[in-house]
Design a protein around this motif. Structure first.
Motif, short mmCIF file in Angstrom:
data_model
loop_
_atom_site.label_atom_id
_atom_site.label_comp_id
_atom_site.label_asym_id
_atom_site.label_seq_id
_atom_site.Cartn_x
_atom_site.Cartn_y
_atom_site.Cartn_z
N ARG A 70 0.78 -1.58 0.26
CA ARG A 70 0.47 0.04 0.02
C ARG A 70 0.60 1.46 0.07
NH1 ARG A 70 -2.14 -0.75 4.38
NH2 ARG A 70 -1.19 0.85 5.87
N GLY A 193 -7.92 2.24 -10.76
CA GLY A 193 -8.55 1.94 -9.62
C GLY A 193 -9.44 1.76 -9.17
N SER A 197 -10.34 -1.07 -5.71
CA SER A 197 -10.43 -0.86 -4.53
C SER A 197 -11.75 -1.74 -4.52
CB SER A 197 -11.20 0.28 -4.25
OG SER A 197 -12.54 0.38 -5.67
N LYS A 198 -12.16 -2.77 -5.50
CA LYS A 198 -13.56 -3.83 -5.29
C LYS A 198 -12.64 -5.22 -5.47
CE LYS A 198 -16.46 -1.20 -4.84
NZ LYS A 198 -17.37 -0.21 -3.49
N SER A 203 -7.83 -5.71 -3.10
CA SER A 203 -8.91 -4.21 -2.14
C SER A 203 -8.28 -5.04 -0.45
CB SER A 203 -10.69 -4.70 -1.74
OG SER A 203 -10.53 -6.60 -1.37
N HIS A 206 -6.44 -2.10 0.29
CA HIS A 206 -6.70 -0.59 0.75
C HIS A 206 -5.54 0.56 0.86
CE1 HIS A 206 -8.66 -3.79 4.00
NE2 HIS A 206 -7.82 -3.38 3.93
N PHE A 208 -6.24 3.06 -0.67
CA PHE A 208 -6.89 4.63 -0.86
C PHE A 208 -7.05 4.76 0.60
CE2 PHE A 208 -7.88 2.58 -4.94
CZ PHE A 208 -7.70 3.70 -5.65
N SER A 209 -7.08 4.01 2.01
CA SER A 209 -6.84 4.47 3.11
C SER A 209 -5.86 4.26 3.87
CB SER A 209 -7.46 3.31 3.34
OG SER A 209 -6.62 2.30 3.76
#
Length: 226
Positions: A70, A193, A197-198, A203, A206, A208-209
């Motif tokens: 990540r 993107g 995320s899906k 996913s 993570h 985008f966290s």
């Protein structure tokens, strides 16, 4: 094999662009080709730097260190964003650079609108380049191949409509090819993107966290390796 096929499909998009440019005329082909070549020089310099994220991501995947996957991806997105600013400027002023090399002024003028839109294209394409390396590093290059294959007919249709118009609209000529490229690049970037995320495999990282600030030390190392 999927990565090689992706490169061939990308060549197919370029062939489609040139084929439709030829319908405008030989000067349009000359202008489009020389702008595209100049764009490619700048793009591949940037893509080489972005590719430095791939070995770190692959190593982290092998070690089961998802937080490093990540972090490396997020810093890669920062690098893509920062580099795209300078690359945008370089492509935007393609005409000035080509003029300095003695390229005929009429050809430079013909390609001006196309160059402006290709400058827009290089911004999402840097993000696409990062996703290409991420998907390859986690062992999912087929996803990128499918996205690229899906983009091929969309690019061809957008080229035709935007270059030659539809109905009473006369189209944008050579510049339309640049608009089509920008649309396709944005679509691929957002699509990859969204899938990241899906999809259950992607996913878990993570991406985008807990998005961090730029890590200048890490970015400097990425530039050095790239």
């Amino acid at each position: 094999l999927p990565m090689t096929a992706t490169a061939l499909v990308n060549m197919g998009r370029s062939v489609t662009d040139v084929a439709l440019m030829s319908w405008i005329g030989p000067q349009a082909v000359a202008a489009g080709a020389i702008v595209s070549d100049f764009y490619s020089i700048i793009f591949y310099l940037g893509a080489g730097v972005i590719a430095a994220a791939a070995p770190e991501i692959a190593q982290a995947v092998g070690a089961g260190r998802s937080h490093v996957v990540r972090r490396a991806t997020q810093q890669g997105l920062w690098m893509a964003a920062m580099m795209s600013i300078f690359m945008f400027i370089g492509v935007w002023f393609t005409g000035s650079f080509l003029g300095a090399f003695g390229i005929d002024a009429d050809i430079v003028g013909e390609g001006k609108g196309y160059a402006a839109w290709m400058a827009m294209t290089i911004v999402p394409m840097m993000g696409v380049t990062l996703w290409r390396n991420v998907y390859a590093a986690v062992g999912m290059p087929r996803v990128f191949l499918i996205a690229t294959l899906a983009a091929l007919p969309i690019n061809a249709a957008a080229d035709y409509v935007l270059m030659f118009g539809i109905g009473d609209w006369q189209g944008m000529g050579l510049a339309g090819a640049g608009v089509a490229s920008a649309i396709v690049a944005i679509g691929i970037f957002v699509g990859l993107g969204f899938y990241a995320s899906k999809n259950s495999t992607m996913s878990r990282y993570h991406f985008f966290s807990r998005f961090p600030a730029p890590d200048l030390k890490r970015l400097k190392e990425m530039v050095r390796i790239g």
